[in-house]
Write a protein that holds these residues in place. Sequence first.
Motif, short mmCIF file in Angstrom:
data_model
loop_
_atom_site.label_atom_id
_atom_site.label_comp_id
_atom_site.label_asym_id
_atom_site.label_seq_id
_atom_site.Cartn_x
_atom_site.Cartn_y
_atom_site.Cartn_z
N LYS A 128 0.83 -1.20 0.00
CA LYS A 128 0.00 0.00 0.00
C LYS A 128 0.87 1.26 0.00
O LYS A 128 0.57 2.24 -0.68
CB LYS A 128 -0.94 -0.01 1.21
CG LYS A 128 -1.98 1.10 1.16
CD LYS A 128 -3.02 0.92 2.25
CE LYS A 128 -4.13 1.97 2.15
NZ LYS A 128 -4.99 1.80 0.97
N GLY B 28 2.23 1.70 -3.28
CA GLY B 28 1.15 2.17 -4.15
C GLY B 28 0.96 3.68 -4.05
O GLY B 28 0.60 4.34 -5.03
N PHE B 29 1.23 4.25 -2.88
CA PHE B 29 1.14 5.70 -2.70
C PHE B 29 2.28 6.40 -3.45
O PHE B 29 2.10 7.49 -4.02
CB PHE B 29 1.21 6.06 -1.21
CG PHE B 29 1.48 7.52 -0.96
CD1 PHE B 29 0.51 8.48 -1.24
CD2 PHE B 29 2.70 7.95 -0.45
CE1 PHE B 29 0.76 9.84 -1.03
CE2 PHE B 29 2.96 9.29 -0.23
CZ PHE B 29 1.99 10.24 -0.52
N ASP C 274 3.71 5.28 -6.08
CA ASP C 274 3.67 4.93 -7.50
C ASP C 274 2.78 5.90 -8.28
O ASP C 274 1.77 5.51 -8.87
CB ASP C 274 3.17 3.49 -7.65
CG ASP C 274 3.37 2.94 -9.06
OD1 ASP C 274 4.08 3.61 -9.86
OD2 ASP C 274 2.83 1.87 -9.35
N ILE C 275 3.15 7.18 -8.31
CA ILE C 275 2.28 8.16 -8.95
C ILE C 275 2.29 8.03 -10.48
O ILE C 275 1.41 8.55 -11.15
CB ILE C 275 2.64 9.62 -8.55
CG1 ILE C 275 4.08 9.95 -8.94
CG2 ILE C 275 2.43 9.85 -7.07
CD1 ILE C 275 4.41 11.43 -8.73
N LEU D 168 -0.47 2.92 -11.00
CA LEU D 168 -1.79 2.97 -10.37
C LEU D 168 -1.62 3.58 -8.99
O LEU D 168 -1.09 2.95 -8.07
CB LEU D 168 -2.32 1.54 -10.23
CG LEU D 168 -3.40 1.07 -11.21
CD1 LEU D 168 -3.82 -0.35 -10.86
CD2 LEU D 168 -4.60 2.00 -11.25
N TRP D 169 -2.06 4.82 -8.82
CA TRP D 169 -1.75 5.59 -7.61
C TRP D 169 -2.83 5.44 -6.53
O TRP D 169 -4.01 5.63 -6.80
CB TRP D 169 -1.58 7.07 -7.96
CG TRP D 169 -1.12 7.91 -6.81
CD1 TRP D 169 -0.08 7.67 -5.99
CD2 TRP D 169 -1.71 9.14 -6.35
NE1 TRP D 169 0.04 8.66 -5.05
CE2 TRP D 169 -0.94 9.58 -5.25
CE3 TRP D 169 -2.80 9.91 -6.77
CZ2 TRP D 169 -1.23 10.76 -4.55
CZ3 TRP D 169 -3.09 11.08 -6.08
CH2 TRP D 169 -2.31 11.50 -4.98
N ASP D 170 -2.38 5.07 -5.32
CA ASP D 170 -3.29 4.97 -4.16
C ASP D 170 -3.01 6.16 -3.24
O ASP D 170 -2.01 6.18 -2.53
CB ASP D 170 -3.03 3.64 -3.43
CG ASP D 170 -3.85 3.52 -2.14
OD1 ASP D 170 -4.62 4.46 -1.82
OD2 ASP D 170 -3.73 2.48 -1.47
N PRO D 171 -3.89 7.18 -3.26
CA PRO D 171 -3.62 8.41 -2.50
C PRO D 171 -3.84 8.29 -0.98
O PRO D 171 -3.71 9.29 -0.27
CB PRO D 171 -4.63 9.43 -3.07
CG PRO D 171 -5.46 8.70 -4.07
CD PRO D 171 -5.16 7.24 -3.99
N SER D 172 -4.14 7.09 -0.47
CA SER D 172 -4.52 6.94 0.94
C SER D 172 -3.55 7.62 1.92
O SER D 172 -3.97 8.22 2.91
CB SER D 172 -4.63 5.46 1.31
OG SER D 172 -5.56 4.82 0.47
#
Lengths: 144, 139
Positions: free
Chosen positions: B29, B32-33, B35-36, B39-43
């Motif tokens: 996760k 993932g943040f 990884d802009i 697939l970006w996870d802005p959490s």
Amino acid sequence: MTINWAEFTPLMSFSGGALIGAAALFLMLTKGRIMGVSGILAGLLPPNSSFELFWRLAFIFGIIAGPLLLTGFGLYTIEAVTVAKDGVLYLAALLVGLGTAIGSGCTSGHGICGLSRLSLRSMMAVATFVSAGVLAVFVMRHLF
Amino acid sequence: MVLALLSAAISGIIFGIGLALAGMLNPAKVAGFLDIFGLWDPSLMLVMAGGIAVNAAGYFLFVRGGKPIFASSFSLPEARQIDKKLVIGSVLFGIGWGLAGLCPGPVIASIGLDPAGIFPFLAVMLVGLKLGVIIRTRI
């Protein structure tokens, strides 16, 4: 940029973040110390020894106990605590230790505490480590 | 003294629970943040927003001008200068953070969940931390 809506957890992440902020505030209001994990850990490494060791140990035990309380009540599960392959993992671990010591802080000390105090040093640190992290992930995921 | 230790432990417990709920113990996760470009996870932006909202409000209400319960004064960093140590250290840390998706808090919080799984990272990180403390005094 494509947003990963499937993995996005705004409410849980904001709530967890609020708890992290509350923990930092509580430590400051009681012990008067910055809740910076790398600094607290560095204070535990030999040859340090004094009463200053005990509150640090108590804090570290608390961090370990917190997630165990959640799993004990069946409120939390985790698939894997590490995902990187061995070689990358060891290199990363060394860099995390070296970098937080040389840069005087990590995500908690600079990211939560420093930014809350509007510290320019912490703003610079956070901008730098987030950029370096983005670059590392880009190289690892999209170039190799 | 006992109460001071208890307060440090309580802070740690709240911190550990917060890290878990926020998703910070999941290295995938965190990556993932960062990884802009994928697939970006802005959490994690919200983790920071929540943390800073609570901590900053408390800081400006109680810390400035006040005094802690179990110490004679607040210990706040005195350095003001943005120096090369700060930048070099943060670059190294950021690379490590991106490569593994782990920073020091979540490493500690993972000890009870999977001791064998986190131990290699923890051990090497502590060696790095000690080396870094030594290097820091020489640059």
